[in-house]
Enzyme design. Structure first.
Site, PDB file in Angstrom:
ATOM      1  N   GLY A   1       0.818  -1.198   0.000  1.00  0.00           N
ATOM      2  CA  GLY A   1       0.000   0.000   0.000  1.00  0.00           C
ATOM      3  C   GLY A   1       0.852   1.249   0.000  1.00  0.00           C
ATOM      4  O   GLY A   1       2.033   1.215  -0.378  1.00  0.00           O
ATOM      5  N   CYS A   2       0.295   2.349   0.414  1.00  0.00           N
ATOM      6  CA  CYS A   2       0.997   3.628   0.429  1.00  0.00           C
ATOM      7  C   CYS A   2       2.360   3.487   1.103  1.00  0.00           C
ATOM      8  O   CYS A   2       2.452   3.048   2.255  1.00  0.00           O
ATOM      9  CB  CYS A   2       0.163   4.678   1.153  1.00  0.00           C
ATOM     10  SG  CYS A   2       0.981   6.285   1.285  1.00  0.00           S
ATOM     11  N   PHE A   3       3.420   3.860   0.390  1.00  0.00           N
ATOM     12  CA  PHE A   3       4.754   3.577   0.908  1.00  0.00           C
ATOM     13  C   PHE A   3       5.180   4.452   2.075  1.00  0.00           C
ATOM     14  O   PHE A   3       6.131   4.133   2.774  1.00  0.00           O
ATOM     15  CB  PHE A   3       5.809   3.572  -0.191  1.00  0.00           C
ATOM     16  CG  PHE A   3       5.895   4.757  -1.132  1.00  0.00           C
ATOM     17  CD1 PHE A   3       5.350   5.992  -0.828  1.00  0.00           C
ATOM     18  CD2 PHE A   3       6.545   4.613  -2.356  1.00  0.00           C
ATOM     19  CE1 PHE A   3       5.451   7.060  -1.697  1.00  0.00           C
ATOM     20  CE2 PHE A   3       6.651   5.678  -3.238  1.00  0.00           C
ATOM     21  CZ  PHE A   3       6.115   6.911  -2.905  1.00  0.00           C
ATOM     22  N   TRP A   4       4.480   5.557   2.327  1.00  0.00           N
ATOM     23  CA  TRP A   4       4.837   6.386   3.473  1.00  0.00           C
ATOM     24  C   TRP A   4       4.707   5.607   4.786  1.00  0.00           C
ATOM     25  O   TRP A   4       5.632   5.556   5.583  1.00  0.00           O
ATOM     26  CB  TRP A   4       3.937   7.614   3.551  1.00  0.00           C
ATOM     27  CG  TRP A   4       4.077   8.577   2.426  1.00  0.00           C
ATOM     28  CD1 TRP A   4       5.121   8.695   1.544  1.00  0.00           C
ATOM     29  CD2 TRP A   4       3.128   9.583   2.057  1.00  0.00           C
ATOM     30  NE1 TRP A   4       4.873   9.709   0.655  1.00  0.00           N
ATOM     31  CE2 TRP A   4       3.664  10.276   0.944  1.00  0.00           C
ATOM     32  CE3 TRP A   4       1.884   9.973   2.557  1.00  0.00           C
ATOM     33  CZ2 TRP A   4       2.990  11.333   0.331  1.00  0.00           C
ATOM     34  CZ3 TRP A   4       1.217  11.018   1.950  1.00  0.00           C
ATOM     35  CH2 TRP A   4       1.776  11.688   0.851  1.00  0.00           C
TER      36      TRP A   4
END
Length: 215
Positions: A57-60
């Site tokens: 998912g969102c890499f942050w």
């Protein structure tokens, strides 16, 4: 977030990309202080370290989870699994690079095992959602384990099977995680590196199943 492609494009329909990155990478990890592009065998990185790659998912948020782990030497976010060389974030968001958002982890296996990294991977996102993660929809959010050694391949396949059986027992759909040899990793823009250290109240999205890895 909705409306992004949920199917991979044919290779001849993906974007051309570029020969090199269009930005300079920060030299140091904002949190750990280690080289951001640390690479075992480069002469500068301590001996005995390994590299692991995961898409969840969102890499942050994925990067934040891993940089906090004891034994992790460095982390970085980037793009992996597609065909467009040196893509930009905007290009990845079109779906026409076929990349997923990924986190690169350089770790000391004497302190944290690859098995433990994989177990964390499964526990902090939902690997059954296909081309999405929570409200984030699109091929760039697909679940992936990209291994770098035969030993990592064995562990990834074994633990995927174990966790898949536990999910099935709890009534979840089959795991959609792609488990493949690590393709080229392209570092994301400086803005995205350690983003949640720079913006502590920034966006996090992981649709965890809530199920711990079986003992």
């Amino acid at each position: 977030m909705f409306g992004r492609p949920t199917r991979l494009f044919p290779t001849d329909a993906t974007l051309a990309g570029r020969d090199e990155a269009s930005f300079a990478l920060p030299a140091r990890h904002r949190v750990l202080g280690t080289p951001l592009d640390a690479t075992p065998g480069d002469g500068a990185t301590p001996a005995g370290l390994e590299v692991a790659y995961f898409g969840l998912g969102c890499f942050w948020g994925a990067e934040e989870i891993y940089w906090a782990k004891p034994g992790v030497y460095s982390t970085a976010v980037g793009y992996q699994g597609g065909t467009t060389p040196h893509p930009s974030y905007e290009e990845v968001c079109t779906g026409r690079t076929n990349h997923t958002e990924a986190v690169r982890i350089v770790f000391d296996p004497a302190v944290i095992s690859y098995d433990d990294l994989v177990k964390t991977f499964f526990e902090v996102h939902d690997p059954t959602q296909g081309m999405r993660q929570g409200n984030d929809v699109g091929t760039q959010y697909r679940s992936a384990i990209y291994y770098t050694t035969p030993e990592q391949a064995e562990a990834a396949e074994r633990l995927t099977k174990v966790y898949g059986e536990e999910l099935a027992r709890r009534g979840f759909d089959p795991i959609t995680t792609e488990v493949l040899p690590a393709p080229t990793f392209y570092f994301a823009e400086p803005l995205h590196q350690q983003y949640l250290d720079r913006v502590p109240n920034g966006y996090r999205c992981h649709a965890s199943t809530g199920i711990a890895f079986p003992a």
